[in-house]
Design a protein around this motif. Sequence first.
Motif, mmCIF file in Angstrom:
data_model
loop_
_atom_site.group_PDB
_atom_site.id
_atom_site.type_symbol
_atom_site.label_atom_id
_atom_site.label_comp_id
_atom_site.label_asym_id
_atom_site.label_seq_id
_atom_site.Cartn_x
_atom_site.Cartn_y
_atom_site.Cartn_z
ATOM 1 N N LYS A 81 0.833 -1.217 0.000
ATOM 2 C CA LYS A 81 0.000 0.000 0.000
ATOM 3 C C LYS A 81 0.861 1.258 0.000
ATOM 4 O O LYS A 81 0.497 2.260 -0.609
ATOM 5 C CB LYS A 81 -0.942 0.007 1.203
ATOM 6 C CG LYS A 81 -2.122 -0.905 1.050
ATOM 7 C CD LYS A 81 -3.037 -0.864 2.254
ATOM 8 C CE LYS A 81 -4.117 -1.916 2.124
ATOM 9 N NZ LYS A 81 -4.842 -2.133 3.373
ATOM 10 N N MET A 82 1.999 1.196 0.692
ATOM 11 C CA MET A 82 2.907 2.350 0.752
ATOM 12 C C MET A 82 3.823 2.419 -0.475
ATOM 13 O O MET A 82 4.659 3.309 -0.577
ATOM 14 C CB MET A 82 3.756 2.285 2.033
ATOM 15 C CG MET A 82 2.957 2.454 3.303
ATOM 16 S SD MET A 82 3.981 2.260 4.788
ATOM 17 C CE MET A 82 4.899 3.818 4.768
ATOM 18 N N GLU A 83 3.657 1.464 -1.404
ATOM 19 C CA GLU A 83 4.442 1.372 -2.633
ATOM 20 C C GLU A 83 5.937 1.207 -2.359
ATOM 21 O O GLU A 83 6.786 1.679 -3.115
ATOM 22 C CB GLU A 83 4.156 2.563 -3.558
ATOM 23 C CG GLU A 83 2.694 2.612 -3.977
ATOM 24 C CD GLU A 83 2.384 3.757 -4.926
ATOM 25 O OE1 GLU A 83 3.273 4.589 -5.215
ATOM 26 O OE2 GLU A 83 1.229 3.815 -5.381
ATOM 27 N N LEU A 84 6.260 0.499 -1.283
ATOM 28 C CA LEU A 84 7.647 0.206 -0.943
ATOM 29 C C LEU A 84 8.072 -1.151 -1.501
ATOM 30 O O LEU A 84 9.266 -1.414 -1.650
ATOM 31 C CB LEU A 84 7.846 0.252 0.576
ATOM 32 C CG LEU A 84 7.490 1.589 1.232
ATOM 33 C CD1 LEU A 84 7.677 1.513 2.735
ATOM 34 C CD2 LEU A 84 8.310 2.723 0.630
ATOM 35 N N ILE A 85 7.074 -1.991 -1.779
ATOM 36 C CA ILE A 85 7.307 -3.259 -2.458
ATOM 37 C C ILE A 85 6.193 -3.462 -3.474
ATOM 38 O O ILE A 85 5.143 -2.829 -3.393
ATOM 39 C CB ILE A 85 7.375 -4.475 -1.486
ATOM 40 C CG1 ILE A 85 6.037 -4.702 -0.787
ATOM 41 C CG2 ILE A 85 8.496 -4.322 -0.482
ATOM 42 C CD1 ILE A 85 5.981 -5.994 0.038
ATOM 43 N N THR A 86 6.448 -4.340 -4.437
ATOM 44 C CA THR A 86 5.419 -4.705 -5.413
ATOM 45 C C THR A 86 5.134 -6.193 -5.280
ATOM 46 O O THR A 86 5.981 -6.961 -4.815
ATOM 47 C CB THR A 86 5.860 -4.409 -6.856
ATOM 48 O OG1 THR A 86 7.069 -5.119 -7.129
ATOM 49 C CG2 THR A 86 6.052 -2.923 -7.084
#
Length: 144
Positions: A81-86
């Motif tokens: 959700k925080m776009e730190l991983i995909t």
Amino acid sequence: MESEEIHVQEETIFEIIHNMDKMTNNLIIQWNKGFNKGLGVTHVLILGHLKVNGKSRPSDMAKALGLTPPTVTHLTEKLVKMELITRSIDENDRRIIYLEITYAGEMILKEANESGQLLRKKIFEKLTDEERQQMLQIYKKLNK
């Protein structure tokens, strides 16, 4: 006399373990206070795993980090959700999911590591040079 000596040794070992745990807990608390990104230490461990190992399956990460698969799922939801991983699906087997760190995740990981290093530096600055050398020798010995 020997049993009294053994008892004293056991008390000393217990006291060492207790103080190590206390220091670790204090480090985590202080790190959490200083690193205001809405992430805990375990989130950072996941980011670190992905940075070192590259694209990984959640089940493999759980084993490597000593976490349960549901815990990894819960933690990675926030990171996605925080776009730190995909999250991606294996093209050959749609049941297999892979996680991968993003550039933003790498930058947060770098910040987290720097924050931890600064915190540890402050703690070890309380020791004299001689005490730091003693600690270094002790840690080297324990790590053998």
